[in-house]
Design a protein around this motif. Structure first.
Motif, mmCIF file in Angstrom:
data_model
loop_
_atom_site.group_PDB
_atom_site.id
_atom_site.type_symbol
_atom_site.label_atom_id
_atom_site.label_comp_id
_atom_site.label_asym_id
_atom_site.label_seq_id
_atom_site.Cartn_x
_atom_site.Cartn_y
_atom_site.Cartn_z
ATOM 1 N N UNK A 99 -31.156 -10.657 -54.587
ATOM 2 C CA UNK A 99 -30.472 -11.871 -54.148
ATOM 3 C C UNK A 99 -30.816 -12.951 -55.180
ATOM 4 N N UNK A 100 -29.777 -13.513 -55.781
ATOM 5 C CA UNK A 100 -29.967 -14.528 -56.828
ATOM 6 C C UNK A 100 -30.952 -14.040 -57.891
ATOM 7 N N UNK A 101 -30.872 -12.742 -58.217
ATOM 8 C CA UNK A 101 -31.707 -12.145 -59.258
ATOM 9 C C UNK A 101 -33.091 -11.726 -58.812
ATOM 10 N N UNK A 102 -33.509 -12.073 -57.599
ATOM 11 C CA UNK A 102 -34.846 -11.735 -57.101
ATOM 12 C C UNK A 102 -34.772 -10.508 -56.187
ATOM 13 N N UNK A 103 -35.655 -9.543 -56.423
ATOM 14 C CA UNK A 103 -35.663 -8.341 -55.589
ATOM 15 C C UNK A 103 -36.174 -8.662 -54.181
ATOM 16 N N UNK A 104 -35.456 -8.123 -53.183
ATOM 17 C CA UNK A 104 -35.780 -8.338 -51.775
ATOM 18 C C UNK A 104 -36.256 -7.010 -51.185
ATOM 19 N N UNK A 105 -37.390 -7.041 -50.506
ATOM 20 C CA UNK A 105 -37.930 -5.840 -49.866
ATOM 21 C C UNK A 105 -37.289 -5.675 -48.492
ATOM 22 N N UNK A 106 -36.566 -4.607 -48.303
ATOM 23 C CA UNK A 106 -35.918 -4.318 -47.016
ATOM 24 C C UNK A 106 -36.821 -3.383 -46.212
ATOM 25 N N UNK A 107 -37.855 -3.931 -45.592
ATOM 26 C CA UNK A 107 -38.859 -3.124 -44.889
ATOM 27 C C UNK A 107 -38.260 -2.307 -43.758
ATOM 28 N N UNK A 108 -37.162 -2.761 -43.170
ATOM 29 C CA UNK A 108 -36.515 -2.037 -42.083
ATOM 30 C C UNK A 108 -35.861 -0.744 -42.563
ATOM 31 N N UNK A 109 -35.791 -0.530 -43.873
ATOM 32 C CA UNK A 109 -35.191 0.696 -44.424
ATOM 33 C C UNK A 109 -36.228 1.653 -45.003
ATOM 34 N N UNK A 110 -37.501 1.401 -44.782
ATOM 35 C CA UNK A 110 -38.569 2.197 -45.396
ATOM 36 C C UNK A 110 -38.398 3.690 -45.142
#
Length: 184
Positions: A99-110
Motif C-alpha cells: 500500500x503506497x509502496x509499503x509492504x503490509x502484513x496480512x496476518x489473517x492469511x498466515x
C-alpha cells in the motif's frame, strides 16, 4: 376490570419490546448469513454473524475490517475484508501486499499462505499498482482464489466499494453455536 388492565399493560410491554427490537436491528446490530466460501478460513458458508451498523454515524472503516457490502444492482450482500482505503495505491506481487509502496502484513492469511507456499502456488495473483478513488475502498475475500471482490473487471468483480455500499462491520459469529467467536 383488572383483567383488562393487565391485558393492556401486557400489550404495551409487547409493543415496547417490538419497537426496541426494530430500532436495534435498524440502527445498531443485525444478523447476516455468510453465503459461500470467499471468506474461508475466517468465515464459513452458512455461518450467521452479527454486524454492527454504527459505522454510518459513529464508526470508521479501517484496513482489515470485515464488512458487509450491499450490491445495489443484484440486491445481495457480500462479506469481504477491507484491503485498501480511499486515496491509496495498492499492488500485489508474489503474495506481498503493498500500500503506497509499503509492504503490509496480512496476518489473517498466515495459514492460507503456508498452504500455498508448500504447494508451490500463489494465494493472490499479481496486480497493480491501482489507485483507489476518494470515498471508495478496495475489498477482497480471504479465500483469494475463490472470491469476487475489487480485483478484475465487472461483471466478474465488485470493483471499488463506495462508503454508501457498506452496511456495517462483522463483530462475531453467533451460529452454529460451537463456532461462536469474534471476527477480525
Amino acid at each position: 376490570m383488572k383483567d383488562k388492565q393487565n391485558k393492556n399493560e401486557w400489550l404495551k410491554t409487547l409493543a415496547f419490546v417490538v419497537v426496541i427490537t426494530v430500532a436495534i436491528r435498524t440502527f445498531l446490530f443485525t444478523p447476516v448469513s455468510v453465503d459461500g466460501a470467499s471468506m474461508e478460513p475466517t468465515l464459513h458458508n452458512r455461518e450467521k454473524i452479527i454486524v454492527s451498523k454504527t459505522i454510518n454515524w459513529i464508526g470508521e472503516i479501517h484496513r482489515g475490517d470485515i464488512v458487509i457490502i450491499k450490491d445495489s444492482e443484484e440486491k445481495v450482500n457480500y462479506v469481504k475484508r477491507v484491503i485498501g482505503l480511499p486515496g491509496e495505491t495498492i499492488e500485489m506481487e508474489n503474495d506481498h501486499l503493498r500500500i503506497n509502496g509499503k509492504e503490509i502484513d496480512e496476518t489473517y492469511l498466515t495459514e492460507a499462505k503456508k498452504f500455498t507456499s508448500q504447494h508451490g502456488t500463489k494465494l493472490t495473483e499479481d496486480f497493480g499498482p491501482i489507485a483507489i478513488p476518494d470515498d471508495h475502498y478496495f475489498v477482497m475475500g480471504d479465500n483469494r482464489p475463490n472470491s469476487m471482490d475489487s480485483r478484475g473487471v465487472a461483471p466478474f468483480s465488485l470493483g471499488f466499494i463506495s462508503e454508501k455500499q457498506i452496511i456495517g462491520k462483522s463483530k462475531f459469529v453467533i451460529f452454529p453455536l460451537q463456532n461462536i467467536r469474534m471476527t477480525y
